[in-house]
Design a protein around this motif. Structure first.
Motif, PDB file in Angstrom:
ATOM      1  N   GLU A  43       0.705  -1.054  -0.057  1.00 54.18           N
ATOM      2  CA  GLU A  43      -0.047   0.079   0.014  1.00 54.18           C
ATOM      3  C   GLU A  43       1.078   1.297   0.029  1.00 54.18           C
ATOM      4  O   GLU A  43       0.494   2.281  -0.812  1.00 54.18           O
ATOM      5  CB  GLU A  43      -0.927   0.159   1.229  1.00 54.18           C
ATOM      6  N   ALA A  44       2.078   1.352   0.703  1.00 53.83           N
ATOM      7  CA  ALA A  44       2.842   2.416   0.674  1.00 53.83           C
ATOM      8  C   ALA A  44       3.327   2.533  -0.568  1.00 53.83           C
ATOM      9  O   ALA A  44       3.297   3.637  -1.162  1.00 53.83           O
ATOM     10  CB  ALA A  44       3.932   2.195   1.800  1.00 53.83           C
ATOM     11  N   LEU A  45       3.830   1.779  -1.297  1.00 52.20           N
ATOM     12  CA  LEU A  45       4.409   2.073  -2.823  1.00 52.20           C
ATOM     13  C   LEU A  45       3.238   2.489  -3.623  1.00 52.20           C
ATOM     14  O   LEU A  45       3.493   3.410  -4.466  1.00 52.20           O
ATOM     15  CB  LEU A  45       5.085   0.722  -3.105  1.00 52.20           C
ATOM     16  N   GLY A  46       2.072   1.849  -3.345  1.00 51.41           N
ATOM     17  CA  GLY A  46       0.659   2.535  -4.399  1.00 51.41           C
ATOM     18  C   GLY A  46       0.662   4.234  -3.831  1.00 51.41           C
ATOM     19  O   GLY A  46       0.413   4.658  -4.752  1.00 51.41           O
ATOM     20  N   LEU A  47       0.846   4.458  -2.896  1.00 53.73           N
ATOM     21  CA  LEU A  47       0.434   5.654  -2.414  1.00 53.73           C
ATOM     22  C   LEU A  47       1.506   6.623  -3.111  1.00 53.73           C
ATOM     23  O   LEU A  47       1.230   7.659  -3.643  1.00 53.73           O
ATOM     24  CB  LEU A  47       0.573   6.055  -0.866  1.00 53.73           C
ATOM     25  N   VAL A  48       2.982   6.122  -2.874  1.00 57.78           N
ATOM     26  CA  VAL A  48       3.910   6.938  -3.684  1.00 57.78           C
ATOM     27  C   VAL A  48       4.057   6.834  -5.081  1.00 57.78           C
ATOM     28  O   VAL A  48       4.104   8.131  -5.450  1.00 57.78           O
ATOM     29  CB  VAL A  48       5.455   6.286  -3.072  1.00 57.78           C
ATOM     30  N   ALA A  49       3.422   5.727  -5.673  1.00 60.42           N
ATOM     31  CA  ALA A  49       3.245   5.928  -7.046  1.00 60.42           C
ATOM     32  C   ALA A  49       2.275   6.725  -7.498  1.00 60.42           C
ATOM     33  O   ALA A  49       2.158   7.463  -8.766  1.00 60.42           O
ATOM     34  CB  ALA A  49       2.859   4.386  -7.434  1.00 60.42           C
ATOM     35  N   LYS A  50       1.114   6.974  -6.725  1.00 61.73           N
ATOM     36  CA  LYS A  50      -0.026   7.761  -6.937  1.00 61.73           C
ATOM     37  C   LYS A  50       0.561   9.427  -6.727  1.00 61.73           C
ATOM     38  O   LYS A  50      -0.316  10.234  -7.097  1.00 61.73           O
ATOM     39  CB  LYS A  50      -0.996   7.693  -6.104  1.00 61.73           C
ATOM     40  N   GLY A  51       1.662   9.696  -6.138  1.00 61.17           N
ATOM     41  CA  GLY A  51       2.031  11.011  -5.517  1.00 61.17           C
ATOM     42  C   GLY A  51       1.365  11.242  -4.385  1.00 61.17           C
ATOM     43  O   GLY A  51       1.584  12.480  -4.139  1.00 61.17           O
ATOM     44  N   ALA A  52       0.904  10.533  -3.692  1.00 62.63           N
ATOM     45  CA  ALA A  52       0.222  10.797  -2.551  1.00 62.63           C
ATOM     46  C   ALA A  52       1.055  10.846  -1.124  1.00 62.63           C
ATOM     47  O   ALA A  52       0.748  11.283  -0.279  1.00 62.63           O
ATOM     48  CB  ALA A  52      -1.135  10.030  -2.315  1.00 62.63           C
ATOM     49  N   ALA A  53       2.310  10.289  -1.610  1.00 58.73           N
ATOM     50  CA  ALA A  53       3.178  10.140  -0.474  1.00 58.73           C
ATOM     51  C   ALA A  53       4.518   9.878  -0.834  1.00 58.73           C
ATOM     52  O   ALA A  53       4.979   9.718  -1.931  1.00 58.73           O
ATOM     53  CB  ALA A  53       3.039   8.981   0.328  1.00 58.73           C
ATOM     54  N   LEU A  54       5.811  10.408   0.020  1.00 63.97           N
ATOM     55  CA  LEU A  54       6.997  10.069  -0.293  1.00 63.97           C
ATOM     56  C   LEU A  54       7.841   9.265   0.541  1.00 63.97           C
ATOM     57  O   LEU A  54       7.181   8.983   1.619  1.00 63.97           O
ATOM     58  CB  LEU A  54       7.636  11.507  -0.030  1.00 63.97           C
ATOM     59  N   ILE A  55       8.728   8.491   0.057  1.00 62.61           N
ATOM     60  CA  ILE A  55       9.442   7.514   0.926  1.00 62.61           C
ATOM     61  C   ILE A  55      10.525   8.252   1.710  1.00 62.61           C
ATOM     62  O   ILE A  55      11.188   9.158   1.360  1.00 62.61           O
ATOM     63  CB  ILE A  55      10.112   6.516   0.119  1.00 62.61           C
TER      64      ILE A  55
ATOM     65  N   ALA B 159      10.136  -3.965 -14.252  1.00 61.97           N
ATOM     66  CA  ALA B 159      10.709  -3.862 -15.317  1.00 61.97           C
ATOM     67  C   ALA B 159      11.840  -2.624 -15.275  1.00 61.97           C
ATOM     68  O   ALA B 159      12.866  -2.740 -15.628  1.00 61.97           O
ATOM     69  CB  ALA B 159       9.724  -3.539 -16.657  1.00 61.97           C
ATOM     70  N   ARG B 160      11.268  -1.528 -14.458  1.00 63.83           N
ATOM     71  CA  ARG B 160      12.167  -0.321 -14.623  1.00 63.83           C
ATOM     72  C   ARG B 160      12.607  -0.004 -13.248  1.00 63.83           C
ATOM     73  O   ARG B 160      13.705   0.818 -13.221  1.00 63.83           O
ATOM     74  CB  ARG B 160      11.342   0.895 -14.966  1.00 63.83           C
ATOM     75  N   LEU B 161      12.362  -0.521 -12.259  1.00 57.60           N
ATOM     76  CA  LEU B 161      12.658  -0.315 -11.085  1.00 57.60           C
ATOM     77  C   LEU B 161      13.288  -1.470 -10.064  1.00 57.60           C
ATOM     78  O   LEU B 161      12.760  -2.524 -10.421  1.00 57.60           O
ATOM     79  CB  LEU B 161      11.603   0.385 -10.274  1.00 57.60           C
ATOM     80  N   ALA B 162      13.979  -1.015  -9.269  1.00 60.67           N
ATOM     81  CA  ALA B 162      14.628  -2.170  -8.143  1.00 60.67           C
ATOM     82  C   ALA B 162      14.871  -1.186  -7.048  1.00 60.67           C
ATOM     83  O   ALA B 162      15.380  -0.403  -6.739  1.00 60.67           O
ATOM     84  CB  ALA B 162      15.976  -2.487  -8.653  1.00 60.67           C
ATOM     85  N   LEU B 163      13.748  -1.798  -6.164  1.00 57.97           N
ATOM     86  CA  LEU B 163      13.463  -1.024  -4.742  1.00 57.97           C
ATOM     87  C   LEU B 163      13.757  -1.603  -3.523  1.00 57.97           C
ATOM     88  O   LEU B 163      13.320  -2.674  -3.545  1.00 57.97           O
ATOM     89  CB  LEU B 163      11.994  -0.301  -4.917  1.00 57.97           C
ATOM     90  N   ALA B 164      14.178  -0.908  -2.598  1.00 60.39           N
ATOM     91  CA  ALA B 164      14.422  -1.366  -1.114  1.00 60.39           C
ATOM     92  C   ALA B 164      12.796  -1.154  -0.540  1.00 60.39           C
ATOM     93  O   ALA B 164      12.245  -0.163  -0.976  1.00 60.39           O
ATOM     94  CB  ALA B 164      15.317  -0.853  -0.471  1.00 60.39           C
ATOM     95  N   PRO B 165      12.397  -2.368   0.225  1.00 61.64           N
ATOM     96  CA  PRO B 165      11.241  -1.977   0.786  1.00 61.64           C
ATOM     97  C   PRO B 165      11.159  -0.781   1.558  1.00 61.64           C
ATOM     98  O   PRO B 165      12.112  -0.669   2.791  1.00 61.64           O
ATOM     99  CB  PRO B 165      10.774  -3.322   1.489  1.00 61.64           C
ATOM    100  N   PRO B 166      10.246   0.232   1.388  1.00 64.43           N
ATOM    101  CA  PRO B 166      10.256   1.575   2.180  1.00 64.43           C
ATOM    102  C   PRO B 166       9.852   1.003   3.815  1.00 64.43           C
ATOM    103  O   PRO B 166       8.722   0.159   3.850  1.00 64.43           O
ATOM    104  CB  PRO B 166       9.140   2.385   1.643  1.00 64.43           C
ATOM    105  N   GLU B 167      10.233   1.691   4.628  1.00 66.00           N
ATOM    106  CA  GLU B 167       9.904   1.416   6.114  1.00 66.00           C
ATOM    107  C   GLU B 167       9.139   2.568   6.605  1.00 66.00           C
ATOM    108  O   GLU B 167       8.366   2.483   7.571  1.00 66.00           O
ATOM    109  CB  GLU B 167      11.221   1.257   7.134  1.00 66.00           C
ATOM    110  N   VAL B 168       9.311   3.776   6.181  1.00 75.03           N
ATOM    111  CA  VAL B 168       8.540   4.936   6.530  1.00 75.03           C
ATOM    112  C   VAL B 168       8.094   5.637   5.255  1.00 75.03           C
ATOM    113  O   VAL B 168       8.859   5.799   4.429  1.00 75.03           O
ATOM    114  CB  VAL B 168       9.430   6.077   7.324  1.00 75.03           C
ATOM    115  N   ILE B 169       6.983   6.076   5.265  1.00 77.06           N
ATOM    116  CA  ILE B 169       6.354   7.005   4.235  1.00 77.06           C
ATOM    117  C   ILE B 169       5.756   8.376   4.817  1.00 77.06           C
ATOM    118  O   ILE B 169       5.223   8.302   5.872  1.00 77.06           O
ATOM    119  CB  ILE B 169       5.167   6.423   3.308  1.00 77.06           C
ATOM    120  N   LEU B 170       5.934   9.334   4.028  1.00 75.53           N
ATOM    121  CA  LEU B 170       5.135  10.681   4.516  1.00 75.53           C
ATOM    122  C   LEU B 170       4.155  10.925   3.411  1.00 75.53           C
ATOM    123  O   LEU B 170       4.477  11.097   2.485  1.00 75.53           O
ATOM    124  CB  LEU B 170       6.496  11.840   4.529  1.00 75.53           C
ATOM    125  N   LEU B 171       3.030  11.179   4.150  1.00 73.96           N
ATOM    126  CA  LEU B 171       1.898  11.734   3.250  1.00 73.96           C
ATOM    127  C   LEU B 171       2.027  13.070   2.683  1.00 73.96           C
ATOM    128  O   LEU B 171       2.390  13.741   3.756  1.00 73.96           O
ATOM    129  CB  LEU B 171       0.545  11.589   4.179  1.00 73.96           C
TER     130      LEU B 171
END
Ligand SMILES: [Zn+2]
Length: 198
Positions: free
Chosen positions: A27-39, A67-79
């Motif tokens: 869910e965190a990555l979904g919010l970041v992808a939508k531009g609703a949050a930052l990691i 395909a395009r990204l290799a990401l570490a799992p975010p532990e904290v996000i900022l809305l």
């Protein structure tokens, strides 16, 4: 592997950097992808979108690959826009219900592990019971079978406590094995920045 990584917990801060809830990495990555949050990179407090997080992730364990990204799992996000408190925003999800009930059968107190726990409707759905925080609890397979399509009273079962909507505090404390060390600096930050009564 990737699936388990996506189900890891991530701490959510409102735009004032106050912790408001725990969500999943998915869910965190979904919010970041939508531009609703930052990691947030906990070590530096720097904030990232997916592209810059992709760059930062090179120095970390980049467990999530597309395909395009290799990401570490975010532990904290900022809305980025939500300034409110978390009480109303805790998602009613299976994962959060397990956290609220601490992986414990709410009838007999057994802790048989997540695979042997089910979500029980206190007032059964067949009798009009709905899926809410107040009507759903974890039950072990034995208690679930014993209760069947009955109310706890009819089945001779007693709830250990009345089910309620949890607070983010409860969720962050609920499952210590799920907690991330990196959260401590944000949770204690909340402690220091909390408004005191005059
Ligand atoms: Zn039980």
């Amino acid at each position: 592997m990737t699936h388990a990584v996506l189900e890891r917990p991530a701490l959510v801060l409102n735009r004032a950097w106050a912790p408001i809830q725990v969500t999943s990495v998915r869910e965190a990555l979904g919010l970041v992808a939508k531009g609703a949050a930052l990691i947030i990179e906990p070590e530096t407090y720097r904030t990232h979108d997916l592209r810059t997080w992709n760059d930062v992730s090179r120095a970390k364990e980049a467990l999530i690959r597309s395909a395009r990204l290799a990401l570490a799992p975010p532990e904290v996000i900022l809305l980025t826009s939500y300034a409110g408190q978390g009480a109303r925003s805790i998602v009613f999800s299976r994962k959060n219900l397990f956290r609220r009930d601490r992986y414990t059968c709410q009838y007999c107190g057994a802790q048989p592990g997540p695979e042997a726990l089910t979500v029980d409707h206190v007032l059964p759905r067949s009798k009009g019971g709905v899926s809410t925080w107040e009507n759903c609890v974890l039950a072990c397979l034995e208690c679930n079978a014993r209760k069947a399509n009955r109310t706890p009273e009819q089945a001779g079962l007693k709830l250990r406590k009345a089910p309620r909507k949890p607070s983010w505090k409860l969720l962050t404390q609920a499952a210590p094995r799920e907690r991330r060390e990196s959260w401590d600096r944000f949770l204690s930050r909340a402690y220091w920045e909390v408004e005191l009564e005059p």
